[in-house]
Design a protein around this motif. Structure first.
Motif, PDB file in Angstrom:
ATOM      1  N   LYS A  82      -3.020   0.524   2.896  1.00  0.00           N
ATOM      2  CA  LYS A  82      -4.251   1.278   3.112  1.00  0.00           C
ATOM      3  C   LYS A  82      -3.941   2.742   3.383  1.00  0.00           C
ATOM      4  O   LYS A  82      -2.899   3.080   3.955  1.00  0.00           O
ATOM      5  N   ALA A  83      -4.876   3.580   2.945  1.00  0.00           N
ATOM      6  CA  ALA A  83      -4.875   4.975   3.371  1.00  0.00           C
ATOM      7  C   ALA A  83      -5.707   5.051   4.635  1.00  0.00           C
ATOM      8  O   ALA A  83      -6.800   4.466   4.712  1.00  0.00           O
ATOM      9  N   LEU A  84      -5.215   5.759   5.639  1.00  0.00           N
ATOM     10  CA  LEU A  84      -5.847   5.783   6.957  1.00  0.00           C
ATOM     11  C   LEU A  84      -6.033   7.208   7.446  1.00  0.00           C
ATOM     12  O   LEU A  84      -5.091   8.007   7.429  1.00  0.00           O
ATOM     13  N   GLN A 135     -11.787   9.124  -2.817  1.00  0.00           N
ATOM     14  CA  GLN A 135     -11.652   8.199  -1.695  1.00  0.00           C
ATOM     15  C   GLN A 135     -11.159   8.920  -0.442  1.00  0.00           C
ATOM     16  O   GLN A 135     -11.617   8.637   0.671  1.00  0.00           O
ATOM     17  N   ILE A 136     -10.238   9.844  -0.611  1.00  0.00           N
ATOM     18  CA  ILE A 136      -9.771  10.624   0.531  1.00  0.00           C
ATOM     19  C   ILE A 136     -10.931  11.405   1.152  1.00  0.00           C
ATOM     20  O   ILE A 136     -11.083  11.452   2.376  1.00  0.00           O
ATOM     21  N   THR A 161     -10.639   3.938   6.506  1.00  0.00           N
ATOM     22  CA  THR A 161      -9.574   3.543   5.587  1.00  0.00           C
ATOM     23  C   THR A 161     -10.128   3.260   4.200  1.00  0.00           C
ATOM     24  O   THR A 161     -11.337   3.112   4.020  1.00  0.00           O
ATOM     25  N   PHE A 162      -9.238   3.182   3.239  1.00  0.00           N
ATOM     26  CA  PHE A 162      -9.569   2.557   1.961  1.00  0.00           C
ATOM     27  C   PHE A 162      -8.306   1.871   1.450  1.00  0.00           C
ATOM     28  O   PHE A 162      -7.174   2.310   1.722  1.00  0.00           O
ATOM     29  N   GLU A 192      -8.994  12.235  14.474  1.00  0.00           N
ATOM     30  CA  GLU A 192     -10.146  13.043  14.087  1.00  0.00           C
ATOM     31  C   GLU A 192      -9.746  14.338  13.383  1.00  0.00           C
ATOM     32  O   GLU A 192     -10.395  14.782  12.454  1.00  0.00           O
ATOM     33  N   LYS A 193      -8.661  14.959  13.840  1.00  0.00           N
ATOM     34  CA  LYS A 193      -8.273  16.262  13.296  1.00  0.00           C
ATOM     35  C   LYS A 193      -7.478  16.171  12.003  1.00  0.00           C
ATOM     36  O   LYS A 193      -7.214  17.190  11.370  1.00  0.00           O
ATOM     37  N   ALA A 194      -7.080  14.976  11.611  1.00  0.00           N
ATOM     38  CA  ALA A 194      -6.287  14.824  10.394  1.00  0.00           C
ATOM     39  C   ALA A 194      -7.142  15.139   9.169  1.00  0.00           C
ATOM     40  O   ALA A 194      -8.220  14.578   8.990  1.00  0.00           O
ATOM     41  N   THR A 195      -6.663  16.038   8.331  1.00  0.00           N
ATOM     42  CA  THR A 195      -7.381  16.373   7.100  1.00  0.00           C
ATOM     43  C   THR A 195      -6.865  15.575   5.908  1.00  0.00           C
ATOM     44  O   THR A 195      -7.491  15.569   4.849  1.00  0.00           O
ATOM     45  N   LYS A 196      -5.719  14.941   6.079  1.00  0.00           N
ATOM     46  CA  LYS A 196      -5.151  14.091   5.038  1.00  0.00           C
ATOM     47  C   LYS A 196      -4.810  12.739   5.638  1.00  0.00           C
ATOM     48  O   LYS A 196      -4.477  12.659   6.828  1.00  0.00           O
TER      49      LYS A 196
END
Length: 297
Positions: free
Chosen positions: A237-239, A213-214, A223-224, A243-247
């Motif tokens: 939710k995971a968000l 999912q990530i 998100t998920f 744009e630059k976020a890898t996690k």
């Protein structure tokens, strides 16, 4: 003859009340030591066990008061932000390196939606309550409440309509993380943002499905939902916050805000991976400690 006094459980553990250093690594959110809470009672001494059971009862009462419906100010902020001036506060507590008692409690308030700093408050504090996994709020809550009261009493115009905390809301084994605790006690919309997934035994885990999912988060705002594998509860939710976020960051509502609105607000407040109110509270409190804390003072 002097009258003898029996120390309370809190007094018995005061000398060893620190536990894991909450900010000794570059992470946000409740300590990953909370991952495995099963069997924790077997490892606690009687004094800590008594405190834990007392705190469990308090969490049960707090949980009854949690609302996951949007407060009127939250609705206005997200639907028509230009209609008025809104403020979002970020709270964090940073510890002196290698010290689990001396810390800096921080509140940074941003205007919304333009994200300009309008108010800052940093206070040196000493945490004497014991650390017990899953009960982090009981160590820190009084200091966060004081920060809120300071701005409300002395700079009323900057009182935040929403508070973000470095931690979790309903993403918690008993559904009462720091953001819930603070939100209910202040009766203010509050949400939690964590960089690490808060594991809930037999329900939320960083398994293969979670990693897939990530990987599916491609664009800023993707998100998920964080759904318990056994309970079916949606905790937040995971968000992918920028744009630059890898996690991702993990967003969970605390009080007077819905999951969707909490996630949207975090996204709108994010220039980097961590939303600005929390990011600045963390960075600035660390700098405050570097400049102002003198060992042994």
């Amino acid at each position: 003859m002097e009258e003898s006094s029996v120390p309370s459980p809190e007094q018995k553990v005061a000398a060893s009340a620190s536990g894991p250093n909450r900010q000794c690594t570059e992470t946000f959110g409740e300590d990953d030591g909370d991952r495995n809470l099963s069997g924790s009672e077997q490892t606690l001494d009687p004094a800590l066990l008594e405190i834990k059971r007392k705190w469990e009862l308090e969490q049960k009462e707090l949980k009854k008061k949690i609302s996951l419906e949007d407060d009127r100010n939250v609705e206005k902020m997200l639907s028509n932000p230009d209609s008025d001036t809104f403020y979002v506060g970020g709270m964090d507590i940073s510890f002196v390196k290698g010290d689990d008692v001396n810390a800096c409690a921080a509140l940074v308030v941003f205007s919304f939606p333009d994200l300009e700093v309008v108010y800052e408050d940093y206070q040196m504090i000493q945490l004497t309550q014991p650390y017990i996994p899953g009960f982090l709020a009981f160590r820190e809550m009084d200091f966060m409440i004081q920060l809120y009261n300071n701005v409300k009493e002395n700079n009323t115009q900057y009182t935040p309509q929403v508070i973000m905390v470095d931690g979790n809301g309903i993403l918690h084994p008993r559904g009462v993380g720091s953001a819930c605790h603070l939100g209910v006690l202040l009766d203010v919309p509050c949400l939690g943002v964590a960089k690490n997934l808060f594991f809930i035994e037999n329900d939320i885990d960083r398994n293969e499905e979670h990693m897939e999912q990530i990987a599916s988060l491609k664009q800023s705002g993707d998100t998920f939902p964080l759904v318990g594998s056994s309970s079916g509860i949606t905790y937040g939710k995971a968000l992918k916050s920028c744009e630059k976020a890898t996690k991702p960051v993990y967003v969970s509502p605390g009080h007077k805000i819905s999951i969707d609105s909490a996630t949207e607000l975090v996204h709108r407040c994010s220039k980097y991976r961590v939303p600005e109110p929390i990011r600045q509270a963390d960075l600035n409190s660390r700098e405050y400690l570097r400049v102002n804390f003198k060992d042994g003072s």
